[in-house]
Design a protein around this motif. Structure first.
Motif, PDB file in Angstrom:
ATOM      1  N   GLU A   1      17.092  11.335 -10.235  1.00 63.26           N
ATOM      2  CA  GLU A   1      17.630  10.178  -9.462  1.00 63.26           C
ATOM      3  C   GLU A   1      17.031  10.395  -7.993  1.00 63.26           C
ATOM      4  OE1 GLU A   1      21.625  10.449  -9.233  1.00 63.26           O
ATOM      5  OE2 GLU A   1      22.119  10.068 -11.391  1.00 63.26           O
ATOM      6  N   CYS A   2      15.544  10.606  -8.015  1.00 60.27           N
ATOM      7  CA  CYS A   2      14.861  10.489  -6.654  1.00 60.27           C
ATOM      8  C   CYS A   2      13.760   9.419  -6.551  1.00 60.27           C
ATOM      9  CB  CYS A   2      14.224  12.017  -6.525  1.00 60.27           C
ATOM     10  SG  CYS A   2      13.176  11.931  -5.166  1.00 60.27           S
ATOM     11  N   PRO A   3      14.049   8.381  -5.696  1.00 60.93           N
ATOM     12  CA  PRO A   3      13.406   7.335  -5.670  1.00 60.93           C
ATOM     13  C   PRO A   3      11.601   7.591  -5.460  1.00 60.93           C
ATOM     14  CG  PRO A   3      15.370   7.127  -4.097  1.00 60.93           C
ATOM     15  CD  PRO A   3      15.245   8.528  -4.602  1.00 60.93           C
ATOM     16  N   LEU A   4      10.847   6.911  -6.000  1.00 62.06           N
ATOM     17  CA  LEU A   4       9.535   6.882  -5.716  1.00 62.06           C
ATOM     18  C   LEU A   4       9.116   5.485  -4.979  1.00 62.06           C
ATOM     19  CD1 LEU A   4       6.847   8.246  -6.495  1.00 62.06           C
ATOM     20  CD2 LEU A   4       6.822   6.735  -8.554  1.00 62.06           C
ATOM     21  N   VAL A   5       8.432   5.547  -3.660  1.00 57.96           N
ATOM     22  CA  VAL A   5       7.554   4.723  -3.077  1.00 57.96           C
ATOM     23  C   VAL A   5       6.250   4.948  -3.066  1.00 57.96           C
ATOM     24  CG1 VAL A   5       7.631   3.584  -0.956  1.00 57.96           C
ATOM     25  CG2 VAL A   5       9.853   4.798  -1.796  1.00 57.96           C
ATOM     26  N   VAL A   6       5.747   3.853  -3.656  1.00 61.14           N
ATOM     27  CA  VAL A   6       4.130   3.820  -3.603  1.00 61.14           C
ATOM     28  C   VAL A   6       3.633   2.930  -2.612  1.00 61.14           C
ATOM     29  CG1 VAL A   6       2.123   2.676  -4.834  1.00 61.14           C
ATOM     30  CG2 VAL A   6       4.195   3.641  -6.036  1.00 61.14           C
ATOM     31  N   VAL A   7       2.905   3.810  -1.655  1.00 58.16           N
ATOM     32  CA  VAL A   7       2.493   3.295  -0.293  1.00 58.16           C
ATOM     33  C   VAL A   7       0.997   2.505  -0.769  1.00 58.16           C
ATOM     34  CG1 VAL A   7       1.729   3.624   2.089  1.00 58.16           C
ATOM     35  CG2 VAL A   7       3.766   4.919   0.871  1.00 58.16           C
ATOM     36  N   PRO A   8       0.604   1.189  -0.762  1.00 52.61           N
ATOM     37  CA  PRO A   8      -0.612   0.785  -1.015  1.00 52.61           C
ATOM     38  C   PRO A   8      -1.666   0.551   0.169  1.00 52.61           C
ATOM     39  CG  PRO A   8       0.896  -1.057  -0.615  1.00 52.61           C
ATOM     40  CD  PRO A   8       1.948   0.111  -0.379  1.00 52.61           C
ATOM     41  N   GLY A   9      -1.454   1.066   1.269  1.00 58.66           N
ATOM     42  CA  GLY A   9      -2.256   1.144   2.367  1.00 58.66           C
ATOM     43  C   GLY A   9      -1.946  -0.095   3.352  1.00 58.66           C
ATOM     44  N   LEU A  10      -1.377  -1.207   3.035  1.00 61.96           N
ATOM     45  CA  LEU A  10      -1.448  -2.176   3.877  1.00 61.96           C
ATOM     46  C   LEU A  10      -0.639  -1.965   5.043  1.00 61.96           C
ATOM     47  CD1 LEU A  10      -0.717  -4.989   1.217  1.00 61.96           C
ATOM     48  CD2 LEU A  10      -2.838  -4.988   2.536  1.00 61.96           C
ATOM     49  N   SER A  11      -1.022  -2.573   6.261  1.00 64.44           N
ATOM     50  CA  SER A  11      -0.224  -2.339   7.337  1.00 64.44           C
ATOM     51  C   SER A  11       0.153  -3.432   8.179  1.00 64.44           C
ATOM     52  CB  SER A  11      -0.838  -1.283   8.242  1.00 64.44           C
ATOM     53  OG  SER A  11      -2.175  -1.785   8.526  1.00 64.44           O
ATOM     54  N   GLU A  12       1.039  -3.493   8.850  1.00 64.47           N
ATOM     55  CA  GLU A  12       1.426  -4.929   9.615  1.00 64.47           C
ATOM     56  C   GLU A  12       1.427  -6.036   8.851  1.00 64.47           C
ATOM     57  OE1 GLU A  12       2.415  -4.362  12.388  1.00 64.47           O
ATOM     58  OE2 GLU A  12       2.002  -2.338  13.043  1.00 64.47           O
ATOM     59  N   VAL A  13       1.952  -6.230   7.865  1.00 62.08           N
ATOM     60  CA  VAL A  13       2.060  -7.417   6.813  1.00 62.08           C
ATOM     61  C   VAL A  13       3.488  -7.735   6.644  1.00 62.08           C
ATOM     62  CG1 VAL A  13       1.606  -8.361   4.636  1.00 62.08           C
ATOM     63  CG2 VAL A  13      -0.101  -6.821   5.804  1.00 62.08           C
ATOM     64  N   ALA A  14       4.239  -8.552   7.005  1.00 61.90           N
ATOM     65  CA  ALA A  14       5.511  -8.984   6.970  1.00 61.90           C
ATOM     66  C   ALA A  14       5.858  -8.991   5.322  1.00 61.90           C
ATOM     67  CB  ALA A  14       5.964 -10.257   7.592  1.00 61.90           C
ATOM     68  N   GLY A  15       7.207  -8.328   5.360  1.00 58.79           N
ATOM     69  CA  GLY A  15       7.777  -8.430   3.853  1.00 58.79           C
ATOM     70  C   GLY A  15       7.516  -9.654   3.171  1.00 58.79           C
ATOM     71  N   ARG A  16       7.733 -10.816   4.124  1.00 59.28           N
ATOM     72  CA  ARG A  16       8.049 -12.291   3.307  1.00 59.28           C
ATOM     73  C   ARG A  16       6.581 -12.765   2.929  1.00 59.28           C
ATOM     74  NH1 ARG A  16       5.362 -15.533   6.688  1.00 59.28           N
ATOM     75  NH2 ARG A  16       5.116 -14.968   9.103  1.00 59.28           N
ATOM     76  N   ARG A  17       5.542 -12.082   3.134  1.00 60.27           N
ATOM     77  CA  ARG A  17       4.228 -12.446   2.471  1.00 60.27           C
ATOM     78  C   ARG A  17       3.934 -11.442   1.388  1.00 60.27           C
ATOM     79  NH1 ARG A  17       0.019 -11.129   7.059  1.00 60.27           N
ATOM     80  NH2 ARG A  17      -1.330 -11.864   5.164  1.00 60.27           N
TER      81      ARG A  17
END
Length: 490
Positions: free
Chosen positions: A254-270
């Motif tokens: 029950e430990c979440p995994l978050v993948v960080v793709p390397g994108l920065s300063e991109v709004a979530g709506r995009r």
């Protein structure tokens, strides 16, 4: 601690540390009730007052219906969820919800045959959105303060190649208002990263055949450090299949995994997530550059600037007289600036310096207090007495409203650079010129001259890449507070 047989490698013996004293990863419980009370108040009170003052007999009923509908809209759009409360974007969601509320009540009005004055009802509903935005902003500021103190955060374990780990940890360390605090890193390979976070364990570059042999060290580190989440930076040694097997092991705990793709300063709506042939893909929409939204921005800019010129005409006259009486020279200073696409234009400002300030600037080059291409001095000797007051109140910027009417500038946008500044831009900095410069912007409401050059560029690029009408509205609202506070204005 009981002995664990060596024949069962999946049950790795782990010494679990006690959680930090007073640690709480969840947000304070009063956030939700505060948001609900703020929304009820912002909807019910104005509606009641409007209909009561108009002599309506059902003011209480109208207020109750408005409050219930507003809560229904906000709740259906998950505005009271723990993950949403206190986050940065407040004006945009409130405005969107308000439009849904107006449409919903219009349908109810038509279905029930209600005959109350529609303009009165619409005017009474106007305070809903700003009240909700204000309450959410207050919650956000409280949450940001807690996170700066190391509370209401999620303890993160970072996994990836050494250089990727360094990049992610340093990026997270530059800001303290987010939810992650890195408590350890798991570099892939034998190389140690330079990150300040301790190395919890090393992961082999080659994926082992057994799932337990790959995931057991990560699980052990997560348990030992009491990590709430594991952040993974993909790379050549973290294949999709390996990442999938790691997620199975973590999710079993029950430990979440978050993948960080390397994108920065991109709004979530995009950003969107799609599944194609069993593959999970991220889609990044291009920034808004055309269409109805940009047309609306252009029309709003020109009409808004023209209206402000008419309303502020007495202020223009008073400031112009003060400038002329304080020091010799013209009241308005005209200067060449670089606009959208690198095109030069003549920008107008009320003069805040002595008449020969441009010539004297070359003598002050060595006293520049900025670390980048802008020239700024906290106590610039060229600034006049009236000029300091004008800069403190941002009144020197008012003539730029004429530039907005002419189409050279926008009400909101990046700061317009001087030609010699723009001439030295690199490829990244030149992207600031992809949109019209603005009378105000993220730079102006985030500290202005107190910001470093890198911070200035980052804010401008965030605006250029993620522009939206609701974002402009938020900047305009924050501009009022920035002008009153005067922070960074010199």
């Amino acid at each position: 601690m009981p002995h664990v047989p060596a024949a069962r490698p999946a049950q790795t013996q782990v010494v679990r540390e006690q959680p930090p004293t007073g640690r709480r990863t969840g947000k304070p419980g009063w956030y939700g009730p505060a948001a609900v009370i703020g929304d009820v108040t912002g909807a019910a009170v104005p509606v009641y007052l409007a209909f009561a003052l108009a002599g309506g007999r059902h003011a209480v009923a109208y207020a109750m219906v408005a409050a219930a509908a507003w809560l229904l809209v906000r709740g259906a759009r998950d505005r009271y969820g723990e993950r949403r409360l206190g986050e940065r974007d407040n004006v945009g969601p409130a405005l969107q919800d308000w439009l849904v509320l107006v449409g919903l009540l219009a349908v109810v009005r038509a279905a029930t045959g209600e005959e109350s004055p529609f303009p009165l009802a619409l005017a009474a509903l106007v305070p809903c959105a700003p009240t909700s935005a204000v309450v959410q902003t207050l919650i956000y500021r409280h949450l940001a303060a807690r996170r700066r103190d190391g509370r209401t955060v999620r303890r993160a374990l970072v996994l990836g190649e050494a250089n990727a780990v360094d990049g992610l940890v340093s990026h997270l360390a530059k800001q303290t208002d987010h939810e992650f605090v890195v408590v350890g890193v798991c570099p892939i390979g034998d190389e140690d990263p330079h990150a300040l976070a301790p190395v919890a364990t090393h992961i082999s570059r080659q994926a082992p055949p057994l799932l337990s042999a790959d995931s057991a060290p990560v699980l052990a580190a997560a348990r030992r450090l009491y990590a709430d989440v594991v952040l993974v930076v993909p790379g050549p040694y973290m294949s999709g299949a390996r990442l999938r097997r790691l997620s199975w092991a973590l999710h079993g705990e029950e430990c979440p995994l978050v993948v960080v793709p390397g994108l920065s300063e991109v709004a979530g709506r995009r950003v969107g997530v799609v599944s194609v042939a069993g593959l999970t893909m991220l889609t990044v929409a291009p920034p808004l550059r055309r269409g109805v939204a940009t047309l609306l921005k252009s029309v709003t800019d020109r009409l808004g600037a023209a209206l402000l010129i008419v309303l502020l005409a007495p202020v223009f006259v008073a400031v112009a007289l003060a400038v002329r009486m304080d020091s010799p020279g013209p009241a308005v200073h005209r200067q060449t600036r670089i606009g959208r696409g690198g095109k030069p234009f003549t920008m107008a400002k009320f003069r805040t310096m002595v008449a020969d300030a441009e010539r004297l600037r070359h003598q002050l080059t060595g006293t520049n207090e900025q670390d980048g291409r802008m020239f700024k001095m906290r106590r610039d000797p060229r600034i006049t007495r009236v000029g300091r007051v004008l800069r403190r109140c941002s009144l020197d910027e008012l003539p730029q409203l004429f530039n907005v009417v002419q189409g050279h500038m926008s009400l909101v946008g990046p700061r317009p650079p001087l030609p010699d500044e723009a001439a030295g831009y690199d490829e990244v900095e030149r992207r600031r010129l992809a949109v019209k410069p603005g009378l105000t912007g993220l730079w102006q409401v985030s500290g202005r001259s107190d910001l470093s050059w890198d911070e200035t560029v980052a804010l401008d690029l965030r605006y250029v890449d993620n522009w939206s009408p609701s974002g402009d509205l938020g900047v305009l609202c924050r501009t009022v507070g920035a002008v009153v506070a005067g922070r960074g204005a010199y």
